[in-house]
Design a protein around this motif. Structure first.
Motif, short mmCIF file in Angstrom:
data_model
loop_
_atom_site.label_atom_id
_atom_site.label_comp_id
_atom_site.label_asym_id
_atom_site.label_seq_id
_atom_site.Cartn_x
_atom_site.Cartn_y
_atom_site.Cartn_z
N ASP A 156 -30.59 -26.50 -45.87
CA ASP A 156 -31.74 -27.26 -45.38
C ASP A 156 -32.61 -27.78 -46.52
OD1 ASP A 156 -31.02 -26.91 -42.76
OD2 ASP A 156 -32.23 -25.11 -42.51
N LYS A 157 -32.72 -26.97 -47.60
CA LYS A 157 -33.56 -27.36 -48.73
C LYS A 157 -33.04 -28.64 -49.39
CE LYS A 157 -35.80 -25.26 -52.69
NZ LYS A 157 -35.87 -24.09 -53.54
N SER A 158 -31.72 -28.73 -49.60
CA SER A 158 -31.19 -29.92 -50.23
C SER A 158 -31.28 -31.12 -49.29
CB SER A 158 -29.76 -29.69 -50.72
OG SER A 158 -28.82 -29.95 -49.74
N LEU A 159 -31.19 -30.89 -47.98
CA LEU A 159 -31.39 -31.98 -47.02
C LEU A 159 -32.82 -32.49 -47.11
CD1 LEU A 159 -29.50 -30.76 -43.84
CD2 LEU A 159 -28.88 -32.65 -45.35
N ASP A 160 -33.79 -31.58 -47.25
CA ASP A 160 -35.18 -31.99 -47.39
C ASP A 160 -35.38 -32.82 -48.66
OD1 ASP A 160 -35.81 -30.68 -45.06
OD2 ASP A 160 -36.61 -28.91 -46.06
N LEU A 161 -34.75 -32.41 -49.75
CA LEU A 161 -34.87 -33.16 -51.00
C LEU A 161 -34.21 -34.52 -50.88
CD1 LEU A 161 -34.40 -30.54 -53.87
CD2 LEU A 161 -36.49 -31.65 -53.10
N ASP A 162 -33.07 -34.58 -50.21
CA ASP A 162 -32.41 -35.86 -50.02
C ASP A 162 -33.30 -36.80 -49.21
OD1 ASP A 162 -30.15 -35.22 -51.46
OD2 ASP A 162 -29.02 -34.54 -49.71
N THR A 163 -33.93 -36.28 -48.17
CA THR A 163 -34.83 -37.09 -47.35
C THR A 163 -36.02 -37.56 -48.19
OG1 THR A 163 -34.18 -35.85 -45.39
CG2 THR A 163 -36.24 -37.07 -45.25
N TRP A 218 -25.47 -41.54 -58.15
CA TRP A 218 -26.50 -40.91 -58.97
C TRP A 218 -27.37 -39.93 -58.19
CZ3 TRP A 218 -26.89 -40.85 -64.09
CH2 TRP A 218 -26.16 -41.79 -64.79
N LYS A 219 -27.25 -39.93 -56.88
CA LYS A 219 -28.14 -39.11 -56.06
C LYS A 219 -28.05 -37.61 -56.39
CE LYS A 219 -30.06 -39.26 -51.54
NZ LYS A 219 -29.93 -39.77 -50.19
N PRO A 220 -26.86 -37.04 -56.63
CA PRO A 220 -26.82 -35.62 -57.01
C PRO A 220 -27.57 -35.33 -58.31
CG PRO A 220 -24.65 -36.35 -56.28
CD PRO A 220 -25.51 -37.58 -56.40
N ALA A 221 -27.51 -36.24 -59.27
CA ALA A 221 -28.23 -36.05 -60.53
C ALA A 221 -29.73 -36.16 -60.32
CB ALA A 221 -27.76 -37.06 -61.57
N VAL A 222 -30.15 -37.09 -59.48
CA VAL A 222 -31.58 -37.23 -59.17
C VAL A 222 -32.07 -35.96 -58.49
CG1 VAL A 222 -33.26 -38.51 -57.78
CG2 VAL A 222 -31.47 -39.75 -59.03
N ARG A 223 -31.29 -35.45 -57.53
CA ARG A 223 -31.67 -34.22 -56.83
C ARG A 223 -31.73 -33.03 -57.80
NH1 ARG A 223 -28.28 -34.38 -52.88
NH2 ARG A 223 -26.64 -33.31 -53.98
N ALA A 224 -30.76 -32.93 -58.71
CA ALA A 224 -30.75 -31.83 -59.68
C ALA A 224 -31.99 -31.88 -60.58
CB ALA A 224 -29.48 -31.87 -60.52
N ASN A 225 -32.36 -33.08 -61.04
CA ASN A 225 -33.55 -33.21 -61.88
C ASN A 225 -34.82 -32.88 -61.11
OD1 ASN A 225 -33.08 -34.27 -64.73
ND2 ASN A 225 -31.64 -35.46 -63.53
N LEU A 226 -34.88 -33.29 -59.86
CA LEU A 226 -36.04 -32.97 -59.03
C LEU A 226 -36.15 -31.47 -58.80
CD1 LEU A 226 -38.43 -33.96 -57.40
CD2 LEU A 226 -36.87 -34.35 -55.47
N GLU A 227 -35.02 -30.80 -58.58
CA GLU A 227 -35.03 -29.35 -58.40
C GLU A 227 -35.57 -28.64 -59.64
OE1 GLU A 227 -30.96 -28.62 -57.35
OE2 GLU A 227 -31.34 -28.86 -55.20
N VAL A 228 -35.15 -29.08 -60.82
CA VAL A 228 -35.64 -28.49 -62.07
C VAL A 228 -37.14 -28.75 -62.22
CG1 VAL A 228 -35.54 -28.62 -64.60
CG2 VAL A 228 -33.42 -28.54 -63.26
N SER A 229 -37.57 -29.97 -61.95
CA SER A 229 -39.00 -30.31 -62.06
C SER A 229 -39.83 -29.45 -61.11
CB SER A 229 -39.23 -31.78 -61.76
OG SER A 229 -38.60 -32.57 -62.73
#
Length: 62
Positions: free
Chosen positions: A3-10, A27-38
């Motif tokens: 659910d957490k990754s779905l929320d980030l994708d949204t 590029w979406k997985p890389a954007v999500r990974a960078n957002l998770e680190v941030s």
């Protein structure tokens, strides 16, 4: 996918749309990974306890 990754994708889709910023699906997985680190680093800063008497850093101008 949890659910957490779905929320980030949204969130990523919504912010990209609001900014008019196209994101290539590749590029979406890389954007999500960078957002998770941030977000992880932001949580560390937010959770750091500061006493009430802490003053902000001084600003020096040349």
């Amino acid at each position: 996918m949890n659910d957490k990754s779905l929320d980030l994708d949204t969130y990523i889709d919504a912010v990209a749309a609001a900014l008019g910023l196209p994101i290539d699906p590749a590029w979406k997985p890389a954007v999500r990974a960078n957002l998770e680190v941030s977000l992880k680093l932001a949580r560390l800063v937010d959770e750091f306890p500061l006493p009430d008497e802490t003053e902000p850093a001084s600003v020096f101008r040349a």
